[in-house]
Structure formats: structure tokens, C-alpha cells
Scaffold this active site. Structure first.
Site, PDB file in Angstrom:
ATOM      1  N   CYS A  60       0.810  -1.224   0.000  1.00 51.74           N
ATOM      2  CA  CYS A  60       0.000   0.000   0.000  1.00 51.74           C
ATOM      3  C   CYS A  60       0.839   1.269   0.000  1.00 51.74           C
ATOM      4  O   CYS A  60       0.581   2.199  -0.776  1.00 51.74           O
ATOM      5  CB  CYS A  60      -1.029  -0.005   1.128  1.00 51.74           C
ATOM      6  SG  CYS A  60      -0.398   0.207   2.802  1.00 51.74           S
ATOM      7  N   HIS A  88      -3.629   1.046   6.840  1.00 56.16           N
ATOM      8  CA  HIS A  88      -3.665   0.803   5.398  1.00 56.16           C
ATOM      9  C   HIS A  88      -4.043   2.120   4.742  1.00 56.16           C
ATOM     10  O   HIS A  88      -4.908   2.836   5.245  1.00 56.16           O
ATOM     11  CB  HIS A  88      -4.692  -0.290   5.088  1.00 56.16           C
ATOM     12  CG  HIS A  88      -4.772  -0.597   3.631  1.00 56.16           C
ATOM     13  ND1 HIS A  88      -3.752  -1.240   2.954  1.00 56.16           N
ATOM     14  CD2 HIS A  88      -5.724  -0.329   2.716  1.00 56.16           C
ATOM     15  CE1 HIS A  88      -4.103  -1.367   1.686  1.00 56.16           C
ATOM     16  NE2 HIS A  88      -5.288  -0.829   1.509  1.00 56.16           N
ATOM     17  N   HIS A 109      -6.307   1.562  -4.090  1.00 57.35           N
ATOM     18  CA  HIS A 109      -5.274   1.081  -3.168  1.00 57.35           C
ATOM     19  C   HIS A 109      -4.657  -0.210  -3.669  1.00 57.35           C
ATOM     20  O   HIS A 109      -5.181  -0.856  -4.576  1.00 57.35           O
ATOM     21  CB  HIS A 109      -5.869   0.862  -1.773  1.00 57.35           C
ATOM     22  CG  HIS A 109      -6.814  -0.285  -1.708  1.00 57.35           C
ATOM     23  ND1 HIS A 109      -6.736  -1.249  -0.748  1.00 57.35           N
ATOM     24  CD2 HIS A 109      -7.871  -0.642  -2.492  1.00 57.35           C
ATOM     25  CE1 HIS A 109      -7.691  -2.148  -0.917  1.00 57.35           C
ATOM     26  NE2 HIS A 109      -8.395  -1.793  -1.973  1.00 57.35           N
TER      27      HIS A 109
END
Length: 171
Positions: A76, A128, A140
Site C-alpha cells: 500500500c 492501510h 489502493h
């Protein structure tokens, strides 16, 4: 000596989407008022923000790779760092903790395409990140076995884990 270097690199990779301690703003209870987000007035999108979105979406389908920082595979934070460097010439920090401390915090009503959104996934220290696309969507690099993709903040999974947003682009 080689062992020390390898252990250091492994430690840095492990901290890419985690870290400690969490900044104060990320310690609160997760959650997003999706209706308030969608009620926010639309704003014009700058050229640099458009370039960030174009660069981010061109990478849809790229596989997740633990510690990945290139189009061969991303985690990420590697994905976010790559997109902002390529599209805006902005070099963001490598770890999630450092990325969410960069720029300015935002309320969901202030979100614009190209802003960062971040979530608490499992453990208290895991974060995240994604890039807000507008219209309640973000992009993402998910977890192992996944690919770069677009998700809706309206989904319970993301809405209940939403911690905050950051503006890293000034324009």
C-alpha cells in the site's frame, strides 16, 4: 555484516504498512459518516490532482507484493509513494505512520481527489492507505493475493475501519 543489512531491510519492509506508535489522530475510534462525505460540495480538481488520479488508475490490476515499490508489484505505501513521485514529483515517506503524518489532516467533508485516506485493518498498529478518487471511491494496493483496485468508502468494511485523511498536495 551481510546479515545485519538483510535484517535491517526485512525490518524496514515489515514496517511499510504498519509502525508504532500511532499518531494521536489515528488512535480514535474508526468510522466514517458516508452520507456527510457525499453531501460535501464538489470542488474543481487541479491538474496535478488529475495527474495523480490518472497515474493511480493506470496501475489498476498491478499485483500486491510485500515491500513492493514498482509496477512489478506494490504494497500500500509503496504504491502511494510511487504514484505521487511519478505524477507530482513528491517524495512521500515509506511507512504508513510517516505517510499519515505528512501533509495536513482533513475531515471527510474536505476530501478532494488525490488526498490520502487511511484505515485501521486488524491490529491496533496496522494502518492501510489509499488515494481518494472522488465520489466516495478510493484506490489502493490491498493485501497478499490482491491487485491494485478501486473500492467504495460506502462498503461497511472500509467505512467501519476509516481513521482519517491527509492532504499532501497543496494545489
Amino acid at each position: 555484516m551481510l546479515r545485519v543489512i538483510v535484517l535491517t531491510l526485512v525490518g524496514l519492509s515489515l514496517s511499510a504498512c504498519a509502525g508504532s506508535p500511532l499518531p494521536k489522530e489515528a488512535r480514535g475510534k474508526p468510522g466514517l459518516d458516508y452520507d456527510a462525505l457525499m453531501a460535501a460540495p464538489a470542488r474543481p480538481v487541479s491538474d496535478v490532482r488529475k495527474q495523480v488520479i490518472e497515474t493511480a488508475t493506470a496501475l489498476v490490476g498491478t499485483p500486491y507484493k510485500f515491500g513492493g515499490t514498482t509496477p512489478a508489484g506494490f504494497d500500500c505505501t509503496g504504491y502511494i509513494r510511487y504514484v505521487f513521485r511519478k505524477a507530482a514529483g513528491l517524495t512521500l515517506p515509506r511507512t504508513s505512520i510517516d505517510q499519515i503524518q505528512y501533509g495536513e489532516p482533513l475531515s471527510p467533508r474536505q476530501l478532494q481527489p488525490g488526498d490520502l485516506v487511511y484505515f485501521r485493518i486488524d491490529r491496533k498498529k496496522d494502518l492501510h492507505l489509499g488515494i481518494y478518487l472522488g465520489n466516495g471511491r478510493f484506490i489502493h494496493a490491498p493485501s497478499s493475493g490482491g491487485v491494485v483496485n478501486v473500492q467504495s468508502l460506502e462498503k461497511d468494511y472500509w467505512r467501519t475501519r476509516f481513521l482519517g485523511a491527509r492532504r499532501v498536495l497543496t494545489s
